[in-house]
Write a protein that holds these residues in place. Structure first.
Motif, PDB file in Angstrom:
ATOM      1  N   PHE A   1     -17.493 -17.865  32.893  1.00 50.85           N
ATOM      2  CA  PHE A   1     -15.789 -18.207  33.242  1.00 50.85           C
ATOM      3  C   PHE A   1     -14.874 -17.630  31.996  1.00 50.85           C
ATOM      4  CE2 PHE A   1     -19.158 -21.812  34.130  1.00 50.85           C
ATOM      5  CZ  PHE A   1     -18.952 -22.049  35.377  1.00 50.85           C
ATOM      6  N   THR A   2     -14.167 -16.824  33.033  1.00 52.13           N
ATOM      7  CA  THR A   2     -12.762 -16.132  32.519  1.00 52.13           C
ATOM      8  C   THR A   2     -11.813 -17.422  32.736  1.00 52.13           C
ATOM      9  OG1 THR A   2     -14.105 -14.476  32.388  1.00 52.13           O
ATOM     10  CG2 THR A   2     -11.754 -14.648  31.466  1.00 52.13           C
TER      11      THR A   2
ATOM     12  N   VAL B   1     -10.739 -22.551  39.848  1.00 55.18           N
ATOM     13  CA  VAL B   1     -10.084 -22.430  39.527  1.00 55.18           C
ATOM     14  C   VAL B   1      -9.124 -22.994  40.148  1.00 55.18           C
ATOM     15  CG1 VAL B   1      -8.184 -20.085  39.578  1.00 55.18           C
ATOM     16  CG2 VAL B   1     -11.208 -19.929  38.929  1.00 55.18           C
ATOM     17  N   SER B   2      -8.118 -23.726  40.705  1.00 56.24           N
ATOM     18  CA  SER B   2      -7.508 -24.466  41.360  1.00 56.24           C
ATOM     19  C   SER B   2      -6.932 -25.306  40.692  1.00 56.24           C
ATOM     20  CB  SER B   2      -7.410 -24.283  43.475  1.00 56.24           C
ATOM     21  OG  SER B   2      -8.759 -25.012  43.599  1.00 56.24           O
TER      22      SER B   2
ATOM     23  N   TRP C   1      -8.906 -21.775  33.545  1.00 56.94           N
ATOM     24  CA  TRP C   1      -9.910 -21.155  33.974  1.00 56.94           C
ATOM     25  C   TRP C   1      -9.302 -20.037  35.395  1.00 56.94           C
ATOM     26  CZ3 TRP C   1     -13.463 -20.841  31.156  1.00 56.94           C
ATOM     27  CH2 TRP C   1     -13.909 -22.279  30.672  1.00 56.94           C
ATOM     28  N   ARG C   2      -9.386 -18.765  35.193  1.00 58.59           N
ATOM     29  CA  ARG C   2      -8.873 -18.309  36.036  1.00 58.59           C
ATOM     30  C   ARG C   2     -10.010 -17.316  37.278  1.00 58.59           C
ATOM     31  NH1 ARG C   2      -5.260 -20.736  34.594  1.00 58.59           N
ATOM     32  NH2 ARG C   2      -3.352 -19.957  33.905  1.00 58.59           N
ATOM     33  N   LYS C   3     -11.317 -17.318  36.476  1.00 55.18           N
ATOM     34  CA  LYS C   3     -11.845 -16.613  37.694  1.00 55.18           C
ATOM     35  C   LYS C   3     -13.110 -17.187  36.880  1.00 55.18           C
ATOM     36  CE  LYS C   3     -13.533 -11.640  37.052  1.00 55.18           C
ATOM     37  NZ  LYS C   3     -13.558 -10.500  36.278  1.00 55.18           N
TER      38      LYS C   3
ATOM     39  N   ARG D   1     -21.278 -20.631  46.094  1.00 52.96           N
ATOM     40  CA  ARG D   1     -20.860 -20.608  44.789  1.00 52.96           C
ATOM     41  C   ARG D   1     -19.322 -19.812  44.506  1.00 52.96           C
ATOM     42  NH1 ARG D   1     -25.187 -17.760  45.089  1.00 52.96           N
ATOM     43  NH2 ARG D   1     -25.032 -15.502  44.887  1.00 52.96           N
ATOM     44  N   ILE D   2     -18.569 -18.680  45.327  1.00 51.65           N
ATOM     45  CA  ILE D   2     -17.509 -18.251  45.359  1.00 51.65           C
ATOM     46  C   ILE D   2     -16.290 -19.802  45.561  1.00 51.65           C
ATOM     47  CG2 ILE D   2     -15.981 -16.829  47.205  1.00 51.65           C
ATOM     48  CD1 ILE D   2     -18.044 -15.325  47.106  1.00 51.65           C
ATOM     49  N   ALA D   3     -17.057 -20.048  46.689  1.00 53.61           N
ATOM     50  CA  ALA D   3     -16.010 -21.380  47.273  1.00 53.61           C
ATOM     51  C   ALA D   3     -15.821 -22.420  45.735  1.00 53.61           C
ATOM     52  CB  ALA D   3     -16.131 -22.118  48.149  1.00 53.61           C
TER      53      ALA D   3
END
Length: 157
Positions: free
Chosen positions: A119-120, A19-20, A94-96, A11-13
């Motif tokens: 999603f931020t 974001v990337s 998206w940033r986070k 999930r983190i990946a």
């Protein structure tokens, strides 16, 4: 055997990839974002194992389900005439991302996770979606997404 730590790392990946893609779009344009999104899809999803059961948050009609890589790529970056309503979820600044687990199920090389993802964006605005991911290890032992369902939280009338 898949572990809870494997699910959290996946999930983190996935979130870092989203974001990337947003940042690549902002700095280098749509083609760079599309190329990066394709690499991220290839690393995270099991499209080479068969159809992926993908129901994006903001999809409907005849293109509700994205069982092909092409359909998923369009959902994430848009700009595909075969999917004219796709605005590109991954290019929304998206940033986070963060997730909160409701429950998970693990059985050998198959696992399911259900919970919320937030999603931020670059302006600090946050949205939340209800998510379900299904994972299977491929022949090389790499965890792949084979089920991805996303929806907006239910709002009673």
């Amino acid at each position: 055997m898949i572990t809870e730590d494997d699910l959290a790392a996946a999930r983190i990946a996935w979130g870092e990839g989203l974001v990337s893609i947003s940042k690549a779009y902002e700095t280098d344009g749509i083609q760079q974002a599309r190329d990066l999104a394709g690499r991220i899809l290839d690393a995270a999803y099991g499209y080479d194992m068969g159809p992926v059961l993908f129901k994006p948050t903001l999809s409907g009609g005849r293109t509700t389900f994205r069982t092909s890589r092409k359909g998923a790529l369009s959902y994430f970056v848009g700009h595909d005439p075969d999917y004219p309503k796709d605005a590109g979820f991954a290019i929304r600044g998206w940033r986070k991302t963060e997730s909160e687990t409701a429950a998970s199920f693990i059985e050998g090389d198959v696992a399911m996770w259900m919970g919320w993802m937030r999603f931020t964006d670059k302006d600090g605005q946050t949205i939340q979606t209800d998510k379900t991911f299904g994972y299977k290890k491929d022949a090389q032992g790499v965890l792949r997404i084979v089920l991805h369902h996303s929806s907006l939280p239910y709002e009673p009338c």
